[in-house]
Design a protein around this motif. Structure first.
Motif, PDB file in Angstrom:
ATOM      1  N   ASP A 111      -2.591  13.570   1.989  1.00 32.83           N
ATOM      2  CA  ASP A 111      -1.960  13.656   3.313  1.00 32.83           C
ATOM      3  C   ASP A 111      -0.859  14.715   3.325  1.00 32.83           C
ATOM      4  O   ASP A 111       0.285  14.447   3.688  1.00 32.83           O
ATOM      5  CB  ASP A 111      -1.385  12.297   3.721  1.00 32.83           C
ATOM      6  N   GLU A 146       0.850  -1.185   0.000  1.00 33.24           N
ATOM      7  CA  GLU A 146       0.000   0.000   0.000  1.00 33.24           C
ATOM      8  C   GLU A 146       0.889   1.239   0.000  1.00 33.24           C
ATOM      9  O   GLU A 146       2.030   1.195   0.428  1.00 33.24           O
ATOM     10  CB  GLU A 146      -0.896   0.031   1.248  1.00 33.24           C
ATOM     11  N   SER A 194       1.211   6.824   2.433  1.00 35.36           N
ATOM     12  CA  SER A 194       0.351   7.947   2.788  1.00 35.36           C
ATOM     13  C   SER A 194      -0.702   8.119   1.699  1.00 35.36           C
ATOM     14  O   SER A 194      -0.522   7.667   0.571  1.00 35.36           O
ATOM     15  CB  SER A 194       1.181   9.232   2.927  1.00 35.36           C
ATOM     16  N   GLY A 195      -1.771   8.771   2.047  1.00 39.03           N
ATOM     17  CA  GLY A 195      -2.843   9.006   1.092  1.00 39.03           C
ATOM     18  C   GLY A 195      -2.502  10.130   0.135  1.00 39.03           C
ATOM     19  O   GLY A 195      -1.565  10.899   0.358  1.00 39.03           O
ATOM     20  N   GLN A 246       2.791  12.834  -2.903  1.00 38.21           N
ATOM     21  CA  GLN A 246       2.658  11.460  -2.428  1.00 38.21           C
ATOM     22  C   GLN A 246       3.866  10.619  -2.861  1.00 38.21           C
ATOM     23  O   GLN A 246       4.406   9.838  -2.071  1.00 38.21           O
ATOM     24  CB  GLN A 246       1.371  10.823  -2.946  1.00 38.21           C
TER      25      GLN A 246
END
Length: 128
Positions: free
Chosen positions: A28, A21, A24-25, A108
């Protein structure tokens, strides 16, 4: 009398990160506010810096100036990063993020590179 000398060379020890994954989004930005401000106010400069840090040509993101609707460099860098780090995702999502929020996408990717940077620790040789 003969003496046997054993010499061991230091071996690198790497920390394994097996997360599939993003760390961080996409939004974020509070994780690194100065970086996010830099990306927001001067996205081309920030994209060039991030591209260089990733190991690509410094001026590669500037080619997007001549692109069409979809920013090809942002999208391809995001796809490349997902492949390098084994992050789940798909090209449709990469395309949407690159098209509608390129500065967030570059932020990101920058956070992910910093998070995934593997430190190499050399272990000293022991006398036996």
């Amino acid at each position: 009398m003969t003496a046997k000398v054993v010499i061991r060379q230091p071996q690198p020890v790497m920390e394994v990160r097996d997360s599939d994954e993003w760390g961080s989004g996409i939004c974020d930005c509070c994780e690194n506010v100065p970086e996010c401000c830099f990306a927001f106010w001067c996205c081309p400069c920030f994209a060039c810096k991030t591209s260089r840090d990733y190991g690509q040509n410094l001026c590669l993101p500037l080619l997007e100036i001549f692109g069409g609707c979809i920013p090809p460099i942002t999208m391809s860098m995001r796809v490349s990063m997902r492949e390098r780090y084994g992050i789940k995702g798909n090209i449709c999502r990469d395309c949407a993020y690159a098209t509608f929020c390129p500065s967030c996408t570059w932020c990101q990717m920058s956070r992910e590179m910093r998070r995934r940077k593997i430190q190499v620790l050399l272990i000293g040789a022991k006398n036996t």
